[in-house]
Design an enzyme around this catalytic site. Sequence first.
Site, mmCIF file in Angstrom:
data_model
loop_
_atom_site.group_PDB
_atom_site.id
_atom_site.type_symbol
_atom_site.label_atom_id
_atom_site.label_comp_id
_atom_site.label_asym_id
_atom_site.label_seq_id
_atom_site.Cartn_x
_atom_site.Cartn_y
_atom_site.Cartn_z
ATOM 1 N N ARG A 93 42.800 22.333 2.767
ATOM 2 C CA ARG A 93 43.264 21.009 2.651
ATOM 3 C C ARG A 93 44.576 20.948 1.490
ATOM 4 O O ARG A 93 45.651 20.411 1.567
ATOM 5 C CB ARG A 93 42.318 19.846 2.241
ATOM 6 C CG ARG A 93 41.235 19.486 3.231
ATOM 7 C CD ARG A 93 42.035 19.430 4.873
ATOM 8 N NE ARG A 93 41.241 18.897 5.646
ATOM 9 C CZ ARG A 93 41.151 18.697 6.957
ATOM 10 N NH1 ARG A 93 42.555 19.442 7.605
ATOM 11 N NH2 ARG A 93 40.509 18.285 7.963
ATOM 12 N N SER A 170 34.110 15.976 16.382
ATOM 13 C CA SER A 170 35.182 16.198 15.572
ATOM 14 C C SER A 170 35.352 17.340 15.022
ATOM 15 O O SER A 170 34.407 18.035 14.307
ATOM 16 C CB SER A 170 35.178 15.035 14.505
ATOM 17 O OG SER A 170 36.082 15.522 13.578
#
Length: 393
Positions: A93, A170
């Site tokens: 991230r 997901s």
Amino acid sequence: MEKVVLAFSGGLDTSVCIKLLEEKYDAEVITACVDVGQPIEEIERPALVANKIKVSKHYTIDAKEEFATEFIFRALRANAVYEGYPLSTALARPLIAMKIVELAKKEGATAIAHGCTGKGNDQFRFEAIIRSMSDLDIIAPIRDLNLTRTEEMEYAKSCGIPLPSDKLYSIDENLWGRSIEGDILENPTVEPPEEAFSWTNSTYDAPDEAQILTIQFENGVPVAIDRAKMFPVKIIAECNRIAGLHSIGRIDIIEDRIIGLKSRENYEVPGAILLITAHKALEQITLTRNELKFCEYISETYSELIYNGLWHEPLREDLDTIIDNMQKRVTGNVRLRLHKGNLRVVGRESPFSLYSQKTVSFEDKEMDQREIAGMVKNYALQAALYNKICKKD
Ligand code: ARG
């Protein structure tokens, strides 16, 4: 009209964001997909979707090499694992955010958008980096509008947004691992069905024959498998392939998210498990008892910093300085045995090994046993006094 760069993965959340940004925020949208080693379809699909939805521009940014050397290898040198999770999503991230900020500056955008929900960790990770590198506005449409996954799907259908083919879960993938969440996996009593996995064989499908593998490390990072030298991206991918074949690296845990929610998480991290196991084995022969103990503490703190998205926290850099120094001796070979979900270290050697086979041997006479007697005699002095004085009865 505000010019916005959207971190775009092609998944449900970020696809929905494109239309929301145009319709509800009156924005001109530039999409960018950062390649951190996700499968090729996950790189190609965003480009196709961006083209279909007609965003103003789409970028694919290759950050694999940087991810491997500057992020994964640092995490490996720190044996970074948070509550049993080798931090694959968490580690990528900050890098994705950095690339998006660079692009937004280059494009003269005034805001950055991300598709994070208000329940997860990624909103913290993205925004921490964006704020530490810029004064750009941050738009989080899914969180702003408090959308559920079902509402997102309905909205996507109504605007003709192409979605990944009936994906139940997901999923987030990068070079260091694959995270699987959602649908029936949200029920912690349910065993993950085989179809949830794609990097690892089940133990039934793993080869009947064991495989012996030698991993060579230099300064705490892998450089060769079975003597074949490989670049960082390649060696990590190979470790994923081989360990996955032997059914190594499935993790099913309840994890504590930053906001305090407990969540059920499934991971496939074959390469990470293989490399961390081998790396720790090499540290055991090259580092001193005190160093190893201190490493445990460094590892825990380092892992929390990564999980919490604090890559830009100075403590992370401070820890890297000490890690870099210690890892200079974590050089050598580790031999491992992989068989049907089992991973065992079966050999280790290093030019910096502190292990003295000669001295530890039962046959050795050079270290005179009699000299140790004095060291033993008063060894548990305080415990002896305590037991004699306080436990008379
Ligand atoms: N729980 C992990 C983390 O916070 C992984 C999240 C993965 N996301 C996903 N959409 N599967 O780092």
